[in-house]
Design an enzyme around this catalytic site. Structure first.
Site, short mmCIF file in Angstrom:
data_model
loop_
_atom_site.label_atom_id
_atom_site.label_comp_id
_atom_site.label_asym_id
_atom_site.label_seq_id
_atom_site.Cartn_x
_atom_site.Cartn_y
_atom_site.Cartn_z
N TYR A 1 9.50 -5.47 -5.27
CA TYR A 1 8.67 -6.32 -5.56
C TYR A 1 7.26 -5.73 -6.19
O TYR A 1 6.93 -6.08 -7.48
CB TYR A 1 8.10 -7.35 -4.43
N ASN B 1 9.81 -23.54 -14.34
CA ASN B 1 11.25 -23.61 -14.50
C ASN B 1 11.58 -24.60 -13.14
O ASN B 1 12.74 -25.05 -12.84
CB ASN B 1 11.95 -22.87 -14.53
N ASP C 1 11.95 -21.92 -18.62
CA ASP C 1 12.27 -20.73 -18.23
C ASP C 1 11.79 -19.56 -19.12
O ASP C 1 11.75 -19.52 -20.30
CB ASP C 1 13.69 -20.59 -18.14
N ILE D 1 6.36 -12.09 15.41
CA ILE D 1 5.28 -11.25 14.93
C ILE D 1 6.42 -10.05 14.38
O ILE D 1 7.05 -9.43 15.25
CB ILE D 1 4.30 -10.53 16.00
N TYR E 1 2.10 -22.52 -6.08
CA TYR E 1 0.89 -22.46 -5.18
C TYR E 1 -0.43 -21.76 -5.97
O TYR E 1 -1.21 -22.64 -5.96
CB TYR E 1 1.26 -21.45 -3.68
N ARG F 1 -3.84 -7.55 7.07
CA ARG F 1 -4.00 -7.90 5.73
C ARG F 1 -5.43 -8.45 5.43
O ARG F 1 -6.16 -9.06 6.35
CB ARG F 1 -2.84 -8.95 5.54
N GLY G 1 9.72 -3.15 4.21
CA GLY G 1 8.85 -3.19 3.08
C GLY G 1 7.47 -3.43 3.35
O GLY G 1 6.77 -3.79 2.36
N1 UFG Z 1 4.43 -11.85 9.19
C1 UFG Z 1 4.79 -11.85 10.77
N2 UFG Z 1 5.55 -13.05 10.78
C2 UFG Z 1 5.87 -13.89 10.10
C3 UFG Z 1 5.37 -13.69 8.68
C4 UFG Z 1 4.93 -12.49 8.29
O1 UFG Z 1 4.56 -11.15 11.48
O2 UFG Z 1 6.57 -14.71 10.57
C5 UFG Z 1 3.62 -10.68 8.98
C6 UFG Z 1 4.12 -9.80 8.00
O3 UFG Z 1 5.29 -8.73 8.22
C7 UFG Z 1 2.94 -9.11 7.32
C8 UFG Z 1 1.78 -9.91 7.53
O4 UFG Z 1 2.46 -10.84 8.55
O5 UFG Z 1 2.59 -8.04 7.93
C9 UFG Z 1 1.50 -10.99 6.23
O6 UFG Z 1 2.83 -11.31 5.64
P1 UFG Z 1 3.05 -12.31 4.50
O7 UFG Z 1 4.61 -12.28 4.03
O8 UFG Z 1 2.07 -13.60 4.75
O9 UFG Z 1 2.31 -11.46 3.25
P2 UFG Z 1 2.57 -10.01 2.44
O10 UFG Z 1 1.56 -9.34 3.08
O11 UFG Z 1 4.02 -9.67 3.09
O12 UFG Z 1 2.59 -10.51 1.10
C10 UFG Z 1 1.73 -11.29 0.41
C11 UFG Z 1 2.27 -11.74 -0.78
C12 UFG Z 1 2.60 -10.87 -1.75
C13 UFG Z 1 1.69 -10.01 -2.30
C14 UFG Z 1 1.01 -9.29 -0.93
C15 UFG Z 1 -0.14 -8.41 -1.17
O13 UFG Z 1 3.44 -12.63 -0.46
O14 UFG Z 1 3.09 -11.70 -2.75
O15 UFG Z 1 0.63 -10.35 -0.12
O16 UFG Z 1 -0.63 -7.97 -0.06
F1 UFG Z 1 1.77 -9.04 -3.00
#
Ligand code: UFG
Length: 327
Positions: free
Chosen positions: A140, A32, A50, A206, A11, A220, A282
């Site tokens: 991670y 890869n 790879d 959520i 992406y 975020r 996490g």
């Molecule tokens: N979330 C939900 N429901 C879902 C998916 C996500 O509530 O179905 C929430 C997660 O719990 C989180 C927020 O939405 O609170 C954002 O989740 P994402 O998975 O979209 O993103 P993350 O914040 O976990 O992680 C992303 C990237 C990482 C990066 C990080 C930095 O995936 O690679 O942002 O903040 F490191």
């Protein structure tokens, strides 16, 4: 410049490759295809390989006269990393060590590394500045921090010039909404909500409604993919003069999960079911960036800071590519 883009079929990497080409650079994609899509690579040479393959890396550096490396090839799911920490250390740390070894042996010095806000863990002060303590709460984030530390030490030998760019939440579609987000499985919030809006999934869940935030859901900082990539171009150019650059990349504005859902509903004009479930392991409650360092030092300017615009570009791409990339 001839730039090897590791993970250039993914992406962020595919958007970066497109921007490099359009800016007059000559990217060579090294991927890869474990996660990426060959069809997302447009107007660039492609090497299927790879990062564990040292010989292929050195051969690629020499054959293409590579002058710099941008490294996007990593596993990115914080939740999965809690279940499978060794997989994350192997892919994200060991393979990057291999890449840096091949760079050293081939005499390639410039390195732009995809780091993450996850290196900070649960920071005490929001918005986050770069000097905040690095106390990742998942493998991670820790694997990315380990790479940053390795870069610090390797730079001190005089053989590496590097930029570590700590992304907040990359989102949206770039290149006129032609390069979008298509992970398998998809775990990221915005594409999942869009799939719910398109009727491709029954609901959006959520993960946690009891966080210490205004509405109880995680907050975020969403940053448009093109804005993210433009900072890489600036960092690459600055590596002519500097040997170490460390920057947060975010807009500085936080949106809760509920707010993001509302924005997708408004942009799409669709209603869909929202289900409240348990926390995902996490996940820090709030991550927003103080990006004043990159703005001040590199003159970075974001073009698409509004979440509505970010979601509009993603919505357009998903509607034009309802099944994602063909491969
Ligand atoms: N979330 C939900 N429901 C879902 C998916 C996500 O509530 O179905 C929430 C997660 O719990 C989180 C927020 O939405 O609170 C954002 O989740 P994402 O998975 O979209 O993103 P993350 O914040 O976990 O992680 C992303 C990237 C990482 C990066 C990080 C930095 O995936 O690679 O942002 O903040 F490191």
């Amino acid at each position: 410049m001839k730039v090897l883009v590791c993970g250039g079929a993914g992406y962020i990497g595919s958007n970066m490759t497109d921007m490099l080409t359009k800016s007059g650079h000559q990217p060579v994609v090294f991927d890869n295809l474990s996660k990426g899509h060959k069809t997302a690579v447009k107007n660039a040479e492609f090497v299927r390989g790879d990062l564990a393959d040292y010989n292929l890396l050195v051969e690629t550096f020499r054959k293409h006269k590579i002058e710099a490396v941008m490294h996007f090839a990593a596993l990115i799911e914080a939740g999965e990393s809690v279940e499978l920490p060794l997989k994350y250390y192997h892919n994200n740390f060991c393979n990057t060590r291999n890449l840096l070894t091949a760079m050293e042996d081939a005499g390639v010095e410039k390195f732009v590394f995809s780091s993450t806000a996850a290196v900070y863990g649960i920071p005490q002060d929001i918005p986050i500045v770069e000097g905040t303590r690095k106390l990742a709460i998942n493998p991670y984030g820790e694997s990315k921090w380990a790479v940053e530390r390795m870069c610090q030490f390797q730079r001190a030998t005089g053989k590496l010039r590097y930029a570590a760019l700590r992304y907040f939440n990359a989102a949206g579609a770039g290149a006129g909404s032609t390069l979008g987000e298509d992970h398998s499985p998809e775990t990221h919030l915005i594409p999942l909500i869009i799939q719910a809006a398109m009727g491709k999934r029954a609901d959006i869940k959520i993960f946690g409604t009891d966080y210490p935030t205004d509405d109880g859901t995680c907050v975020r900082d969403y940053i448009h993919i093109q804005d993210l990539c433009s900072a890489h171009l600036l960092a690459l150019a600055r590596l002519d003069d500097e040997t170490e650059l460390v920057y947060n990349l975010g807009n500085g504005t936080g949106y809760s999960v509920r707010q993001v859902i509302d924005v997708v509903k408004a942009v799409s004009g669709k209603d869909f079911s929202v289900v409240e479930t348990d926390r995902r392991p996490g996940d820090p409650p709030v991550l927003t960036a103080d990006a004043s360092k990159v703005i001040g030092e590199l003159g970075w300017k974001t073009q698409f800071p509004q979440l509505e615009t970010i979601v509009e570009t993603a919505w357009k791409w998903h509607n034009e590519n309802p099944d994602g990339y063909p491969d």
